[in-house]
Design an enzyme around this catalytic site. Sequence first.
Site, PDB file in Angstrom:
ATOM      1  N   HIS A 188      49.811  18.773  21.078  1.00  0.00           N
ATOM      2  CA  HIS A 188      48.493  19.399  20.975  1.00  0.00           C
ATOM      3  C   HIS A 188      47.449  18.529  21.665  1.00  0.00           C
ATOM      4  CE1 HIS A 188      45.087  21.563  19.280  1.00  0.00           C
ATOM      5  NE2 HIS A 188      45.949  22.488  18.884  1.00  0.00           N
ATOM      6  N   HIS A 189      46.496  19.195  22.321  1.00  0.00           N
ATOM      7  CA  HIS A 189      45.459  18.461  23.045  1.00  0.00           C
ATOM      8  C   HIS A 189      44.563  17.663  22.097  1.00  0.00           C
ATOM      9  CE1 HIS A 189      43.537  17.356  26.654  1.00  0.00           C
ATOM     10  NE2 HIS A 189      43.665  18.480  27.298  1.00  0.00           N
ATOM     11  N   ALA A 190      44.545  18.029  20.826  1.00  0.00           N
ATOM     12  CA  ALA A 190      43.800  17.232  19.847  1.00  0.00           C
ATOM     13  C   ALA A 190      44.496  15.912  19.577  1.00  0.00           C
ATOM     14  CB  ALA A 190      43.638  18.016  18.540  1.00  0.00           C
TER      15      ALA A 190
END
Length: 470
Positions: A139-141
């Site tokens: 995930h980009h988070a």
Amino acid sequence: MFVPMDPTAQGFMLAESRNTPMHVGGLQLFTPPDGAGPEWGREQFERSLQVTDIAPLYLKRPKRSLTTAGTWFWTEDDEFDLEYHVRHSALPAPGRVRELLELCGRLHGTRLARERPLWELHFIEGLQDGRIAIYSKLHHALVDGVAAMRLLQATMDTDPSVTDTPPAWAARQAAAKAERDQEETSQRLMDLPVGAFRSALAVSSEAAGLPFALLKTLNRGLRNETAPISLYAPRTILNQKITGARRFAAQQWSLDRIKAIGKASGTTVNDVVLAMCSGALRHYLLEMDELPSQSLIAMVPVSLKLDSAQSADASGGNAVGTIMVKLATDEPDSGARLEAIHRSVNAGKEALASMTPTQILAMSGLGVSPVVLQPMLRMQGITRPPFNLVISNVPGPRTTLYMSGAELQGMYPMSIPVHGQAMNVTCTSYNGMMNFGLTGCRRTAPKLQRLLTHLDDELSGLEEACGISA
């Protein structure tokens, strides 16, 4: 124990939906070592599951509730199941690259479960040439594209004789470094406004300079000059609402060929990559009778070296911003397209070079903000798109890497299409090759694989235009 997410990670969590999963991914292709038997792939998968000491990065699970006032936090997953995250797959016959890319596209279109740590990795067998593939997504988070690239490099070996490379989730130092890099980047972004008030000089240069930077940027945008903001991107089939289904296309070309074109034309590797994309997009849209009369605009991340005079804290350094590059898709000649792109990129870099890091960050954010605001305000299709697609080039490893003696032959990045941006092109260099990864909405960007043929044709066209013999 809850750890607050930084504002950027919060934004990725809030922006995620069924049609817009917010994870980055990658496909790696390995040639098994000499003497490896038919069970080598399965053995690597099973060995990776024997890890019991998991790096903290891979245990982080998102959490929000009434107790967190609706804000996203990180917590450690106390029910972690490694076999859920690491999977073993096989391709259907005949096991061509086509079947592999179809599988990766299907996997990439599925959201990561928020009830678990936000990552997956798939060992994939069944390629007819005997190679083993690994598809991974994070995930980009959790990590950005650059941090993911560094994590990949740090969890492989440069020595082919090493036969027991630990998997990424066991490589605690590499995972810790990737997480630390992500946190430092986020902290720098949060500290920029604070740093602007640390001295009277900073106040005058940063706070007073922002309105001037905004006026200058808007003025360049109104005059259709390259800047962090574009007001003239044409409407295309790529700038519509998208579905959650993905298609992925990937190919690699010799970096020497690209460098030779740059040397002959007085341009950069990135200019040539953009010209390849420009020509490919022109032919792709022409085939569907969808080529607009105006040039397509690409949002391109760029890195600038700043001297101390440009930085409010007098330390200088590097700054990363974005510019809206005119791709010259309205120009039929390959050589002329490359020259136009080179001029556009240089003009954009010059515009950014006159700003401080805070101003670059603010102007770049302003240029990208319509991608988020237009769907929120239900203005999709009413106003012009802020740009037509994202094209980014992430530097990768220069030397050959190995996983338990298996040579890494190709690494192809996969990125994030969003509403209004149905296609993303991300490139990364590796061991003398430039690897292109094209990620698109299966419905809004049809026949994505045709772009690979057009990219190859355009590379040859650029060589011809520069007088380079095949």
